[in-house]
Design an enzyme around this catalytic site. Structure first.
Site, PDB file in Angstrom:
ATOM      1  N   ILE A  15       6.488   3.994  -3.480  1.00  0.00           N
ATOM      2  CA  ILE A  15       7.883   3.902  -3.078  1.00  0.00           C
ATOM      3  C   ILE A  15       8.804   3.953  -4.285  1.00  0.00           C
ATOM      4  CG2 ILE A  15       7.961   1.379  -3.082  1.00  0.00           C
ATOM      5  CD1 ILE A  15       9.658   3.703  -0.517  1.00  0.00           C
ATOM      6  N   SER A  37       4.920  -2.743 -15.181  1.00  0.00           N
ATOM      7  CA  SER A  37       3.876  -2.444 -14.214  1.00  0.00           C
ATOM      8  C   SER A  37       2.519  -2.728 -14.830  1.00  0.00           C
ATOM      9  CB  SER A  37       3.955  -0.974 -13.770  1.00  0.00           C
ATOM     10  OG  SER A  37       2.855  -0.627 -12.951  1.00  0.00           O
ATOM     11  N   ARG A  38       1.617  -3.285 -14.051  1.00  0.00           N
ATOM     12  CA  ARG A  38       0.287  -3.602 -14.573  1.00  0.00           C
ATOM     13  C   ARG A  38      -0.547  -2.350 -14.812  1.00  0.00           C
ATOM     14  NH1 ARG A  38      -2.021  -7.701 -10.249  1.00  0.00           N
ATOM     15  NH2 ARG A  38      -1.007  -6.139  -8.914  1.00  0.00           N
ATOM     16  N   LYS A  91      12.715  -4.360   0.283  1.00  0.00           N
ATOM     17  CA  LYS A  91      12.396  -5.054   1.532  1.00  0.00           C
ATOM     18  C   LYS A  91      10.874  -5.159   1.698  1.00  0.00           C
ATOM     19  CE  LYS A  91      10.379  -1.878   4.062  1.00  0.00           C
ATOM     20  NZ  LYS A  91       9.098  -2.054   4.766  1.00  0.00           N
ATOM     21  N   ASP A 169       5.677  -4.819   8.287  1.00  0.00           N
ATOM     22  CA  ASP A 169       6.209  -4.190   7.072  1.00  0.00           C
ATOM     23  C   ASP A 169       7.077  -2.984   7.444  1.00  0.00           C
ATOM     24  OD1 ASP A 169       6.160  -3.858   4.008  1.00  0.00           O
ATOM     25  OD2 ASP A 169       5.487  -1.906   4.728  1.00  0.00           O
TER      26      ASP A 169
END
Length: 309
Positions: A15, A37-38, A91, A169
């Site tokens: 996303i 970010s990992r 969201k 979701d």
């Protein structure tokens, strides 16, 4: 000219790449300057393992956009707010209603903006539907929100875990539109949650709700639909029949399509975030998340066939 607000993006999944990055590129009021970010990075920007590293290394950072799963997002938001950064939440804004309420209070105490976003409210036809329903007497509402989880969330285990919401979701997108377009408030009276035998969250759900004027609202969510996907909200009124299709991209009135447009949902969200920061305001509407929480409180749990990727 006012310098753009410097922003760090936390989370670089599908996303983020498909919506957040191109939308930020088209929002002059914001400048993406760092990524946390990992497991991923961008070639042209500084990248950090987590938000704590990013906040420590980027003292000029003014805002943060959190595009990570809802579980664990509270701690990320708290770190950003306490560091004096404005925060935008993908969201659903959190794993629970109370934790987002706590974030709103914390943002106010620290004098920063908190923006809990609902991207489906920015779909092309939503505001026109809201306008047409403003003076109408709603008789009945039917939500049909069915899609293929394997297509939209391939291999993503977090959606099945507590706090991941399961089929809610995507279902919360419908509820965000519902709470935007109806002239009356709505509350659930019953729900059924279909939970796979090997999972914690529902793969399908049905909700029966009612508006404050007494109109019935029925919602059907399902993650098992293959082929064409269905994202429809039908509102029968004392006058016209209003149908939002494709998640709010199209508006049909009495069976005739009257509007459609290109997808600008996330561009509008980032433009709104910049406006909120500039004016020193926050925007935190928890009504869609509250409806989901109520569905879990009221829902009858039914075990269904195990789900495997």
């Amino acid at each position: 000219m006012t310098a753009p607000i410097t922003l760090g993006l936390v989370g670089l999944g599908t996303i983020a790449r498909n919506q957040h990055l191109p939308s930020l590129a088209e929002t002059p009021a914001l400048a993406l300057v760092a990524i946390a970010s990992r497991n991923a990075a961008l070639d042209d920007l500084p990248a950090y393992h987590d938000i704590h590293e990013m906040l420590a290394a980027e003292p000029g950072l003014q805002a943060v956009s959190l595009c990570t799963p809802p579980q664990g997002r509270f701690e990320q938001a708290v770190a950003a707010i306490r560091a004096g950064r404005h925060v935008m939440l993908e969201k659903p804004p959190g794993a629970s209603v109370s934790e987002v309420t706590a974030l709103a209070h914390l943002a106010q105490e620290n004098g920063v903006t908190l923006f809990a976003t609902w991207h489906s409210r920015e779909a092309a036809a939503v505001e026109e539907a809201r306008r047409r329903l403003a003076e109408a007497q709603v008789r009945r509402v039917q939500i049909t929100w069915k899609e293929d989880v394997r297509h939209w969330h391939p291999g993503q285990e977090w959606i099945w875990q507590p706090g991941g919401l399961g089929v809610f979701d995507p279902g919360i997108n419908a509820l965000s539109v519902l709470t935007r377009i109806l002239p009356d408030a709505v509350h659930p009276v019953a729900a059924t949650l279909e939970v796979p035998a090997n999972r914690q969250s529902p793969i399908a759900a049905q909700m029966d709700m009612v508006t404050s004027s007494g109109a019935p609202v029925r919602a059907e969510f399902d993650w098992r639909q293959t082929g064409p996907q269905t994202w429809d909200i039908l509102v029968e009124t004392d006058g016209s029949e209003i149908l939002l299709r494709l998640g709010g991209a199209e508006l049909h009135v009495d069976g005739v399509q009257v509007s459609t447009s290109v997808d600008l949902e996330y561009r509008r969200l980032y433009a709104r975030f910049a406006e909120l920061v500039a004016s020193g305001q926050s925007e935190v509407d928890l009504s869609p998340l509250q409806l989901v929480a109520d569905a879990f409180l009221l829902g009858e749990r039914r075990t269904v066939e195990a789900f495997h990727w």
